[in-house]
Scaffold this motif. Structure first.
Motif, short mmCIF file in Angstrom:
data_model
loop_
_atom_site.label_atom_id
_atom_site.label_comp_id
_atom_site.label_asym_id
_atom_site.label_seq_id
_atom_site.Cartn_x
_atom_site.Cartn_y
_atom_site.Cartn_z
N TYR A 47 0.85 -1.20 0.00
CA TYR A 47 0.00 0.00 0.00
C TYR A 47 0.88 1.24 0.00
CZ TYR A 47 -4.26 2.69 1.18
OH TYR A 47 -5.33 3.55 1.16
N ARG A 48 1.91 1.27 0.86
CA ARG A 48 2.79 2.45 0.96
C ARG A 48 3.51 2.70 -0.37
NH1 ARG A 48 7.78 4.68 2.47
NH2 ARG A 48 7.52 6.40 3.96
N ILE A 49 4.02 1.65 -0.98
CA ILE A 49 4.73 1.80 -2.26
C ILE A 49 3.81 2.43 -3.30
CG2 ILE A 49 5.71 0.51 -4.21
CD1 ILE A 49 6.77 -1.51 -2.04
N ARG A 50 2.58 1.90 -3.43
CA ARG A 50 1.64 2.42 -4.41
C ARG A 50 1.14 3.82 -4.04
NH1 ARG A 50 3.37 -1.95 -5.26
NH2 ARG A 50 2.65 -3.49 -6.73
N LEU A 51 1.03 4.08 -2.74
CA LEU A 51 0.58 5.40 -2.29
C LEU A 51 1.61 6.47 -2.63
CD1 LEU A 51 -1.78 6.81 -0.90
CD2 LEU A 51 -0.63 6.41 1.29
N ILE A 52 2.88 6.15 -2.47
CA ILE A 52 3.94 7.09 -2.86
C ILE A 52 3.86 7.38 -4.35
CG2 ILE A 52 6.44 7.34 -3.16
CD1 ILE A 52 6.72 5.88 -0.41
N GLU A 53 3.61 6.35 -5.16
CA GLU A 53 3.46 6.56 -6.61
C GLU A 53 2.28 7.48 -6.90
OE1 GLU A 53 2.98 2.64 -8.24
OE2 GLU A 53 5.06 2.08 -7.84
N ARG A 54 1.23 7.35 -6.10
CA ARG A 54 -0.01 8.08 -6.35
C ARG A 54 0.02 9.52 -5.85
NH1 ARG A 54 -5.04 6.33 -7.58
NH2 ARG A 54 -6.70 7.77 -7.08
N ILE A 55 0.45 9.74 -4.58
CA ILE A 55 0.37 11.09 -4.00
C ILE A 55 1.72 11.70 -3.70
CG2 ILE A 55 -1.92 10.59 -3.02
CD1 ILE A 55 -0.59 10.46 -0.24
N GLY A 56 2.79 10.93 -3.85
CA GLY A 56 4.13 11.46 -3.62
C GLY A 56 4.64 11.17 -2.21
N HIS A 57 5.96 11.08 -2.11
CA HIS A 57 6.62 10.73 -0.85
C HIS A 57 6.33 11.74 0.25
CE1 HIS A 57 10.00 9.84 1.89
NE2 HIS A 57 9.71 8.60 1.55
N GLU A 58 6.39 13.01 -0.08
CA GLU A 58 6.16 14.04 0.93
C GLU A 58 4.75 13.95 1.52
OE1 GLU A 58 6.04 18.89 1.21
OE2 GLU A 58 7.51 17.97 -0.13
N ALA A 59 3.75 13.74 0.68
CA ALA A 59 2.37 13.63 1.17
C ALA A 59 2.18 12.40 2.05
CB ALA A 59 1.39 13.60 0.00
N VAL A 60 2.88 11.30 1.73
CA VAL A 60 2.80 10.10 2.56
C VAL A 60 3.44 10.38 3.92
CG1 VAL A 60 3.61 7.72 2.82
CG2 VAL A 60 2.69 8.49 0.63
N GLU A 61 4.55 11.08 3.93
CA GLU A 61 5.19 11.42 5.21
C GLU A 61 4.31 12.33 6.05
OE1 GLU A 61 9.14 12.83 4.26
OE2 GLU A 61 9.93 10.78 4.42
N VAL A 62 3.57 13.23 5.42
CA VAL A 62 2.63 14.08 6.15
C VAL A 62 1.58 13.21 6.83
CG1 VAL A 62 0.79 15.81 5.88
CG2 VAL A 62 3.01 16.17 4.78
N LEU A 63 1.04 12.23 6.11
CA LEU A 63 0.08 11.30 6.72
C LEU A 63 0.68 10.56 7.90
CD1 LEU A 63 -1.66 9.55 3.68
CD2 LEU A 63 -2.69 11.17 5.29
N GLU A 64 1.91 10.09 7.71
CA GLU A 64 2.56 9.29 8.75
C GLU A 64 2.85 10.09 10.02
OE1 GLU A 64 4.76 6.10 5.79
OE2 GLU A 64 5.87 7.86 6.44
N CYS A 65 3.00 11.39 9.88
CA CYS A 65 3.33 12.24 11.04
C CYS A 65 2.12 12.97 11.62
CB CYS A 65 4.39 13.26 10.64
SG CYS A 65 5.96 12.51 10.20
N ASN A 66 0.98 12.87 10.97
CA ASN A 66 -0.20 13.62 11.40
C ASN A 66 -0.89 12.90 12.56
OD1 ASN A 66 -2.67 14.86 11.76
ND2 ASN A 66 -3.02 15.17 9.57
N ASN A 67 -0.74 13.46 13.74
CA ASN A 67 -1.38 12.92 14.94
C ASN A 67 -2.25 13.96 15.63
OD1 ASN A 67 -0.24 10.23 14.89
ND2 ASN A 67 1.71 11.24 15.31
#
Length: 100
Positions: A47-67
């Protein structure tokens, strides 16, 4: 259980249980096959690999850090319900294929 090609769930990258603040975040929710979502615990690595392809690495990191807590009023929830009914009842705009 056989994989059904037309069976899709709203797969959350960060689960609703661990990150309820992201429940309605559209970067966090995409179509995911039932097998990956229900029997492979979300198939997180793919999921993470495909999500990076879809929304970009920076946007995935924002999700991962959003608490940051997200609180919804009844009015907010009614607006969200209306929005998603207009979109056809889905919280995603496409499918993430996580099977290899």
């Amino acid at each position: 259980m056989p994989d059904t090609p037309n069976g899709y769930d709203a797969g959350h990258y960060r689960s609703v249980g661990s990150a309820p603040n992201l429940h309605f975040n559209e970067n966090n929710c995409h179509g995911q096959c039932e097998r990956c979502n229900n029997y492979l615990s979300g198939n997180h690595i793919s999921y993470r690999i495909r999500l990076i392809e879809r929304i970009g690495h920076e946007a995935v990191e924002v999700l991962e850090c959003n608490n940051e807590p997200q609180h919804y009023s009844k009015d907010d929830l009614r607006q969200l319900e209306k929005l998603y009914k207009e979109k056809g009842g889905s919280c995603y705009d496409g499918k993430i294929q996580t099977q290899n």
